[in-house]
Design an enzyme around this catalytic site. Structure first.
Site, PDB file in Angstrom:
ATOM      1  N   ASN A   1       4.217  -8.024  11.850  1.00 19.31           N
ATOM      2  CA  ASN A   1       3.938  -7.387  10.576  1.00 19.31           C
ATOM      3  C   ASN A   1       4.044  -8.435   9.389  1.00 19.31           C
ATOM      4  O   ASN A   1       4.377  -9.656   9.854  1.00 19.31           O
ATOM      5  CB  ASN A   1       4.722  -6.096  10.427  1.00 19.31           C
ATOM      6  CG  ASN A   1       4.078  -5.050   9.619  1.00 19.31           C
ATOM      7  OD1 ASN A   1       3.331  -5.266   8.665  1.00 19.31           O
ATOM      8  ND2 ASN A   1       4.345  -3.755  10.089  1.00 19.31           N
ATOM      9  N   THR A   2       3.626  -7.972   8.334  1.00 16.64           N
ATOM     10  CA  THR A   2       4.015  -8.895   7.145  1.00 16.64           C
ATOM     11  C   THR A   2       5.244  -9.315   6.833  1.00 16.64           C
ATOM     12  O   THR A   2       6.224  -8.393   7.258  1.00 16.64           O
ATOM     13  CB  THR A   2       3.154  -8.296   6.003  1.00 16.64           C
ATOM     14  OG1 THR A   2       3.730  -6.874   5.823  1.00 16.64           O
ATOM     15  CG2 THR A   2       1.761  -7.910   5.958  1.00 16.64           C
TER      16      THR A   2
ATOM     17  N   CYS B   1       7.146  -1.567   8.983  1.00 19.03           N
ATOM     18  CA  CYS B   1       6.289  -1.679   7.577  1.00 19.03           C
ATOM     19  C   CYS B   1       7.502  -2.155   6.658  1.00 19.03           C
ATOM     20  O   CYS B   1       8.630  -1.728   6.522  1.00 19.03           O
ATOM     21  CB  CYS B   1       6.040  -0.281   7.202  1.00 19.03           C
ATOM     22  SG  CYS B   1       5.416  -0.203   5.412  1.00 19.03           S
TER      23      CYS B   1
ATOM     24  N   ILE C   1       0.885  -1.258  -0.096  1.00 20.50           N
ATOM     25  CA  ILE C   1      -0.116  -0.238  -0.085  1.00 20.50           C
ATOM     26  C   ILE C   1       0.965   1.300   0.155  1.00 20.50           C
ATOM     27  O   ILE C   1       0.519   2.294  -0.687  1.00 20.50           O
ATOM     28  CB  ILE C   1      -0.986  -0.040   1.363  1.00 20.50           C
ATOM     29  CG1 ILE C   1      -1.670  -1.400   1.541  1.00 20.50           C
ATOM     30  CG2 ILE C   1      -1.714   1.262   1.288  1.00 20.50           C
ATOM     31  CD1 ILE C   1      -2.735  -1.748   0.062  1.00 20.50           C
TER      32      ILE C   1
ATOM     33  N   GLY D   1      -6.490  -9.119  10.532  1.00 21.02           N
ATOM     34  CA  GLY D   1      -6.076  -8.171   9.559  1.00 21.02           C
ATOM     35  C   GLY D   1      -6.631  -8.762   8.325  1.00 21.02           C
ATOM     36  O   GLY D   1      -7.968  -8.665   7.881  1.00 21.02           O
ATOM     37  N   THR D   2      -6.019  -9.536   7.539  1.00 25.65           N
ATOM     38  CA  THR D   2      -6.512 -10.062   6.340  1.00 25.65           C
ATOM     39  C   THR D   2      -7.691 -10.743   6.475  1.00 25.65           C
ATOM     40  O   THR D   2      -8.439 -10.768   5.438  1.00 25.65           O
ATOM     41  CB  THR D   2      -5.181 -11.141   5.649  1.00 25.65           C
ATOM     42  OG1 THR D   2      -4.079 -10.257   5.831  1.00 25.65           O
ATOM     43  CG2 THR D   2      -5.406 -11.437   4.381  1.00 25.65           C
TER      44      THR D   2
END
Ligand code: RRO
Length: 317
Positions: free
Chosen positions: A194-195, A131, A70, A267-268
Site C-alpha cells: 500500500n502507500t 490504509c 482520499i 495504480g498511480t
C-alpha cells in the site's frame, strides 16, 4: 511471451491488474481502458457504511510521487452489492474483479464479506489491512498489528470460500512475519505494498498540501520499496505475491516479476496515462520475446547475490 496464467483457481489473461482505489468499480474507467486485455481489477475499498472521504484537496503531485488522502470515500457495502456488482456482472463478465474490503473493526470485514458473498460478478476479495488514511485508526492500520492480522484474516477466511488477497503496508517493521501470519490465517495471496505514510508542506506558513494533512505516497518513488517488499515476502511465504507500487512501464513490471511477484497491479501510473496497464501488457510481451522468455511464469528470479548491474548514464530510470 505467453502472459496468461492461472492462480487461486482464476484464469488471468495477463499478469497486470488495476490497483484498488485507482479504477473505481470498473465503470469509471471502462470507456477508456480495454479491461478485457488486463488480468483484472481491484475495486475501491468498500466499507460497511458509505464514507464521504477526507477534506479536499485529496491528492497532490510531488517530485516522482503522488500523495493522497482520499479517506476511503465509497458508497458502502449495500450500494456496492445492489448497483456496482450488477453493473460488473453485466459488463465485465470475462474480467476477474476483486472487491477490496476495508474497515476499522475486524467485525466490519466479516460483515461486508457476508453481505457480498452470495453475489456473482467478482472472483475474490483483497483485504485492505494497510490504509494509511483511515482517521478512525489513527495511523495504526491492522497490518501493523500481527494479532489483528490473524484475527481479521482468520475470521474472514471462515466466512467465505473465495480467494483472499491480503494487502500489507510498506512501513511494517517485520513484513515477512506479517505475511506469514496472513498466510497462516488463510490468505491465498499477499499484495504488497500500500502507500507509504507521508506529509508535504508548502511555504509560506508550512501548511499541509492535503486537506487531511498527512497521506500516502505512491508512484515512482515507491517502486524500490515495493520491489524490496515483494522480494522479502516472496522468500517468506508459499502463496503467490502480488506486487504494486510505482509501476509505470513493462520494465518496472519485469522488476517486480523477477523479485518474485506472480501478478502486478498498476495504480498511480493510470492517473498519468489511463492506458498505462494496457501498454504494460503489450510491453511485457515484447520484453519476453526480446529476452527469450516464453511464459510469464518463467521470468528469471533475481539473484540478490549477483554482481550489480553496470550503471548506465543516469542509472535506473
Ligand atoms: O482511501 C484512501 O485514502 C486510501 C486507501 Br483506502 C488506501 O488503502 N491507500 C491509500 O493510499 N489511500
Amino acid at each position: 511471451m505467453r502472459l496468461e496464467r492461472e492462480l487461486f483457481g482464476v484464469r488471468f489473461r495477463a499478469p497486470v491488474l488495476l490497483a484498488a482505489g485507482t479504477c473505481g468499480f470498473g465503470r469509471e474507467v471502462a470507456d477508456v481502458v480495454d479491461l478485457e486485455r488486463l488480468g483484472g481489477l481491484v475495486t475501491k475499498s468498500v466499507t460497511l457504511e458509505p464514507r464521504a472521504g477526507n477534506r479536499p484537496p485529496r491528492v497532490a503531485e510531488l517530485p516522482g510521487a503522488m500523495l493522497n488522502s482520499i479517506g476511503l470515500a465509497n458508497p458502502g457495502a449495500e450500494a456496492v452489492r445492489r448497483d456496482r456488482l450488477s453493473w460488473i456482472r453485466e459488463h465485465l463478465a470475462g474480467v476477474p474483479v476483486w472487491v477490496s474490503v476495508a474497515g476499522h473493526r475486524p467485525d466490519e470485514y466479516v460483515d461486508i464479506v457476508r453481505m457480498l458473498d452470495a453475489e456473482r460478478g467478482f472472483v475474490g476479495y483483497e483485504l485492505n489491512l494497510s490504509c494509511p488514511n483511515d482517521t478512525r485508526l489513527e495511523g495504526r492500520s491492522f497490518a501493523l498489528d500481527p494479532d489483528a492480522v490473524d484475527e481479521v484474516v482468520g475470521r474472514v477466511r471462515r466466512s467465505t470460500d473465495r480467494p483472499l488477497l491480503v494487502k500489507l503496508a510498506p512501513h511494517d517493521p517485520d513484513l515477512p512475519d506479517t505475511a506469514r501470519r496472513a498466510e497462516g490465517a488463510g490468505a491465498d495471496g499477499i499484495t504488497v505494498v500500500n502507500t507509504l505514510p507521508g506529509l508535504a508542506l508548502r511555504a509560506p506558513g508550512s501548511r499541509p498540501l492535503l486537506g487531511a494533512g498527512p497521506g500516502g505516497i505512491s508512484g515512482p518513488a515507491l517502486r524500490a520499496v515495493g520491489v524490496h517488499a515483494v522480494w522479502r515476502v516472496a522468500a517468506a511465504v508459499e502463496v503467490p505475491v502480488v506486487g504494486v507500487g510505482g509501476i509505470l512501464s513493462a520494465e518496472d513490471a519485469w522488476q517486480y516479476l523477477s523479485a518474485g511477484a506472480s501478478l502486478v497491479q498498476v495504480g498511480t501510473g493510470s492517473f498519468a496515462d489511463p492506458r498505462c496497464a494496457e501498454r504494460i501488457v503489450g510491453g511485457l510481451e515484447r520484453l519476453g520475446r526480446e529476452r527469450g522468455v516464453e511464459s510469464v511464469e518463467r521470468v528469471p528470479r533475481t539473484d540478490p547475490a549477483a554482481r550489480p548491474a553496470p550503471l548506465e548514464a543516469g542509472g535506473v530510470r
